[in-house]
Design an enzyme around this catalytic site. Structure first.
Site, short mmCIF file in Angstrom:
data_model
loop_
_atom_site.label_atom_id
_atom_site.label_comp_id
_atom_site.label_asym_id
_atom_site.label_seq_id
_atom_site.Cartn_x
_atom_site.Cartn_y
_atom_site.Cartn_z
N LYS A 118 97.28 13.36 -38.65
CA LYS A 118 95.99 12.72 -38.97
C LYS A 118 94.97 13.02 -37.87
CE LYS A 118 94.20 8.15 -40.33
NZ LYS A 118 94.61 6.72 -40.47
N GLU A 168 100.42 6.54 -47.07
CA GLU A 168 100.42 6.64 -45.61
C GLU A 168 101.45 5.67 -45.03
OE1 GLU A 168 97.11 6.29 -42.01
OE2 GLU A 168 96.76 5.26 -43.91
N CYS A 186 93.93 9.07 -45.21
CA CYS A 186 93.14 7.84 -45.17
C CYS A 186 91.73 8.01 -44.57
CB CYS A 186 93.93 6.76 -44.42
SG CYS A 186 93.39 5.06 -44.81
#
Length: 268
Positions: A118, A52, A152
């Site tokens: 995300k 990331e 994540c």
């Protein structure tokens, strides 16, 4: 006919780079990653996975660190995918129509790409105050494998990642996950693999960031039965491994519990 389909899908070679990142220094990170790839990739691979925000580290200074979709990091991704004749993926901060996104790029050797923004923004670090959450899931295809992209914090939300009707074969997760919650990381990755009957490939970073948060890696690949294919704690690591489609189908056929999944509609 189905068995012929499974036999036609070949093993997938995946190269993961669990790397140290230089804080808010895109040029240095790109240079370092390019150098390590050139000296470390010794066989043909299908996919290179970076962590990331691989070019800046997990910074909330979106306005200062953002690039456009035709910026230098996108150009480097395109060039790298062409050099190694494979897909390259990782996330970076992108400015798009005046908004900032933590955007995971799926870059093809041809220069074509897809992206995933995300969805779950880490509010405890004010990510939600500096970025816009993506609202669309993305499944890409590579050599017949269906691959779901995630970033994540998404790992903590099983409903978002639910593998309905075996719509994906691999959950591909990139992260900047801190060491102090590494036990959560390893537990949740195993859970996502088992409950979704898919491979999970999860790539984290190592080292301290600019906020003195330590990251201990623990990048891994877990198979659909919960067994470890690859695992690396602590150190920087560039490693290539293969995963097998017949193993995936064998697991799903021997224990087809996904047939009994609860039915629901996800409201974003």
């Amino acid at each position: 006919m189905e068995s012929l389909k499974y036999l036609s899908i070949k093993n997938l070679k995946i190269t993961v780079f669990q790397t140290y990142l230089f804080w808010e220094n895109a040029d240095k990170n790109i240079q370092n990653i390019a150098l390590k790839l050139s000296g470390g990739i010794r066989e043909k691979t299908d996919l290179i996975v970076l962590p990331e925000m691989f070019n800046t580290g997990f910074t909330m200074r979106a306005e200062e660190m953002a690039e456009e979709m035709d910026g230098k990091t996108m150009l480097w991704l395109s060039k790298t995918a062409a050099i190694y004749d494979c897909v390259v993926t990782g996330s970076l901060i992108i400015k798009d129509n005046g908004n900032y996104y933590n955007r995971m790029i799926w870059m093809l050797p041809s220069g074509e790409y897809q992206f995933y923004d995300k969805h779950h923004l880490f509010s405890m670090a004010d990510e939600n105050k500096n970025f816009i959450a993506g609202q669309k899931q993305l499944i890409v295809e590579l050599k017949g494998w269906k691959i779901r992209l995630a970033i994540c914090y998404d790992l903590r939300f099983p409903v978002w990642l639910r593998n309905n009707n075996n719509e994906y074969d691999i959950l591909l997760l990139i992260a900047s996950w801190p060491d102090k919650r590494s036990s959560h990381w390893t537990t949740l990755i195993h859970a996502r693999a088992i409950e979704n009957q898919s491979y999970v490939v999860a790539v984290n970073r190592v080292g301290h960031d600019g906020n003195q948060v330590y990251h201990s890696g623990h990048s891994m690949c877990i198979d659909p039965y919960g067994k470890t294919v690859y695992y690396k704690p602590e150190d920087e690591d560039l490693y290539t491994f293969s995963i097998n489609y017949l193993n995936l189908e064998k697991t799903r056929k021997q224990f087809p519990f996904s047939n009994d999944n609860d039915k629901f509609n996800l409201i974003t």
